[in-house]
Design an enzyme around this catalytic site. Sequence first.
Site, PDB file in Angstrom:
ATOM      1  N   GLU A  28       0.879  -1.167   0.000  1.00 13.61           N
ATOM      2  CA  GLU A  28       0.000   0.000   0.000  1.00 13.61           C
ATOM      3  C   GLU A  28       0.917   1.219   0.000  1.00 13.61           C
ATOM      4  O   GLU A  28       1.807   1.312   0.857  1.00 13.61           O
ATOM      5  CB  GLU A  28      -0.866  -0.024   1.273  1.00 13.61           C
ATOM      6  N   ARG A 253       4.892 -13.112   9.570  1.00 13.70           N
ATOM      7  CA  ARG A 253       5.566 -11.869   9.239  1.00 13.70           C
ATOM      8  C   ARG A 253       6.901 -11.797   9.976  1.00 13.70           C
ATOM      9  O   ARG A 253       7.090 -12.434  11.004  1.00 13.70           O
ATOM     10  CB  ARG A 253       4.684 -10.662   9.535  1.00 13.70           C
ATOM     11  N   LYS A 263       4.525   0.600   9.077  1.00 11.17           N
ATOM     12  CA  LYS A 263       4.650   1.863   8.364  1.00 11.17           C
ATOM     13  C   LYS A 263       4.051   3.013   9.155  1.00 11.17           C
ATOM     14  O   LYS A 263       4.559   4.135   9.121  1.00 11.17           O
ATOM     15  CB  LYS A 263       3.966   1.759   6.994  1.00 11.17           C
TER      16      LYS A 263
HETATM   17  P1  ATP Z   1       2.645  -2.236   7.747  1.00 11.40           P
HETATM   18  O1  ATP Z   1       1.917  -2.781   8.926  1.00 11.40           O
HETATM   19  O2  ATP Z   1       4.085  -2.019   7.981  1.00 11.40           O
HETATM   20  O3  ATP Z   1       1.979  -1.057   7.138  1.00 11.40           O
HETATM   21  P2  ATP Z   1       1.426  -3.783   5.766  1.00 11.40           P
HETATM   22  O4  ATP Z   1       1.271  -5.247   5.769  1.00 11.40           O
HETATM   23  O5  ATP Z   1       0.211  -2.990   6.018  1.00 11.40           O
HETATM   24  O6  ATP Z   1       2.608  -3.406   6.717  1.00 11.40           O
HETATM   25  P3  ATP Z   1       1.564  -3.528   2.963  1.00 11.40           P
HETATM   26  O7  ATP Z   1       2.064  -2.410   2.164  1.00 11.40           O
HETATM   27  O8  ATP Z   1       0.120  -3.797   2.961  1.00 11.40           O
HETATM   28  O9  ATP Z   1       2.052  -3.265   4.450  1.00 11.40           O
HETATM   29  O10 ATP Z   1       2.393  -4.842   2.700  1.00 11.40           O
HETATM   30  C1  ATP Z   1       2.782  -5.302   1.433  1.00 11.40           C
HETATM   31  C2  ATP Z   1       3.143  -6.755   1.554  1.00 11.40           C
HETATM   32  O11 ATP Z   1       4.243  -6.921   2.429  1.00 11.40           O
HETATM   33  C3  ATP Z   1       1.999  -7.567   2.120  1.00 11.40           C
HETATM   34  O12 ATP Z   1       1.850  -8.745   1.353  1.00 11.40           O
HETATM   35  C4  ATP Z   1       2.438  -7.873   3.509  1.00 11.40           C
HETATM   36  O13 ATP Z   1       1.936  -9.113   3.929  1.00 11.40           O
HETATM   37  C5  ATP Z   1       3.956  -7.883   3.405  1.00 11.40           C
HETATM   38  N1  ATP Z   1       4.555  -7.519   4.674  1.00 11.40           N
HETATM   39  C6  ATP Z   1       4.363  -6.397   5.378  1.00 11.40           C
HETATM   40  N2  ATP Z   1       5.043  -6.420   6.533  1.00 11.40           N
HETATM   41  C7  ATP Z   1       5.691  -7.603   6.579  1.00 11.40           C
HETATM   42  C8  ATP Z   1       6.556  -8.239   7.525  1.00 11.40           C
HETATM   43  N3  ATP Z   1       6.883  -7.652   8.681  1.00 11.40           N
HETATM   44  N4  ATP Z   1       7.041  -9.464   7.224  1.00 11.40           N
HETATM   45  C9  ATP Z   1       6.715 -10.046   6.071  1.00 11.40           C
HETATM   46  N5  ATP Z   1       5.910  -9.520   5.133  1.00 11.40           N
HETATM   47  C10 ATP Z   1       5.388  -8.317   5.379  1.00 11.40           C
HETATM   48 MG    MG Z   2      -1.487  -3.073   4.748  1.00 10.75          MG
END
Ligand code: ATP
Ligand code: MG
Length: 540
Positions: A28, A253, A263
Amino acid sequence: MGNFIEEIIEKDLASGRVDKVVTRFPPEPNGCLHIGHAKSICLNYYGTAVKYGGVCNLRFDDTNPIKENENFVRSIIEDVKWMGWHGNIYYASDYFQLMYECAVKLIKKGKAYVDDITPEPMKEMRGTLTEPGVESKHRDRPIEESLALFEDMKNGKIADGALVLRARIDMKSPNINMRDPIIYRVLKATHHRTGDKWCIYPMYDFAHPIEDAAEGITHSICTLEFEDHRPLYDWVIDECEFEKKPHQYEFARLNIERTIMSKRYLKKLVDEGFVDGWDDPRMPTIAGLRRRGYTPSALREFCERIGVAKANSEVEVGQLESCIRDELNAKAPRAMAVLDPIELKITNLPDDFEEEVDFEINPNDENAGVRKVKFGSLLYIERADFEAVPPPKYKRLTPGAYVRLKGAYIVRCDGFEEENGCLKRVLCSLVEGSKSGADNSGVKAKGVIHWVNAADAVPAKARLYDYLLLPYDGVHEDFSERMNPNSLIEKNAYVEPYLAQAKPLESFQFMRQGYFCRDNKSEELVFNQVVGLKDTYNKK
Ligand code: ATP
Ligand code: MG
């Protein structure tokens, strides 16, 4: 034996469920990528698409216009490419029309309805794990009515939040995600790509399966929090009648101790000025790690070493550090830099004495060879390499001690000079015939220290880093109360002229100090500490 994702893919390829693996990395654009995302890129791209001859799409999950923007899109593309990814770029917003049509289809099938529920009652009526939810009075509203209201939502006739579109599934489902979730909301916000074309936006759980289906994704890999959303994912795919059905798989994760990995919080650090931007070298972002001196290969190695699991756990920071340390130990040229300088005067050499000595570029690389370093009668050494009154077993300079100057001569410490009570300079005499590589002096040096020749020394800044967060003390949950006040210490150093030629992001081992990388932002000569010399992880 591969990880569980590889096992699934190999079975799917063998059974013919898929003939080509198609995955996606779906960030995102509401922040810059962090090391957790690097793990996801490694898994979706290298570990899956590349390994099985498939493709991995970069797809922006840009369904929330309020938090997302074009700058994050650009930085994400840069980071993903830096990690070595190649492929096609897509945007969820490209499918807004398709999503809208899917929503209309669901309404027509009696599988979705327009409701006027607002967040508070929605929460109450959803029920709990032990109690079923309560059906909305609009659940059985005629299809035509829902269709007309949905058109009004789409056409801007409805205020934000006044109406929503809900999937009509089962308020008694043991899975709360299946209790008539909201799939569309009214939001009069300008989207960074579609502008004001839409004032209804799809919710993640509805949008994501449609995006996956539209791109022919075969394996939709996400983190464990989405496990309970999988029935809804499958429901959307089935009810929207997509022929090719993507499947969702969940993995644990990445969590790293003392490392903020969300983020939302990283954005707070940036917005509230705790750090100097998303690419501050202390940040666990890909941009920060890059500026710190990490390489894509070290990040990939880290992801290899930690593996892919189905259970959440926390990785030690030392494990990440040892990946870049191992790489730089093998590859980085050695150089001398004095971070806390005092003078060392060799009293038995003429003031204008100058000679070149050979300096071994990298003892771990037999092809690296040597380079010439100028040596004169006035040098800079580390303040800590001299003690007037030495502690027991001290192996460095102290009156009467013999110490080798790395790659050059042995000197005998004769004394020191003070200025206003502070140590100003160490006085030494050079031992005849003790030149490195041709030593016939018969003198045994207690230790070896590094130095920089004063006549051609170049001033530089060395930035030493510690973790952004202090260790968790069991009390201070909020990161803003755990900020480490010493996470950045800047030193006025002297370095060899060789280091003044360093290219941005080029890394070196500063002898006895650690690995350092030339900063890529400062106009001045600045070196960022990548990692220390000592491996605290593998030593355990
Ligand atoms: P955040 O909580 O940091 O905003 P998010 O999952 O909302 O993380 P996205 O931009 O939606 O962030 O994530 C893009 C991809 O990266 C998704 O498929 C998510 O599952 C993966 N991802 C995000 N954080 C992790 C992590 N700590 N370990 C492994 N994969 C991750
Ligand atoms: Mg997300």
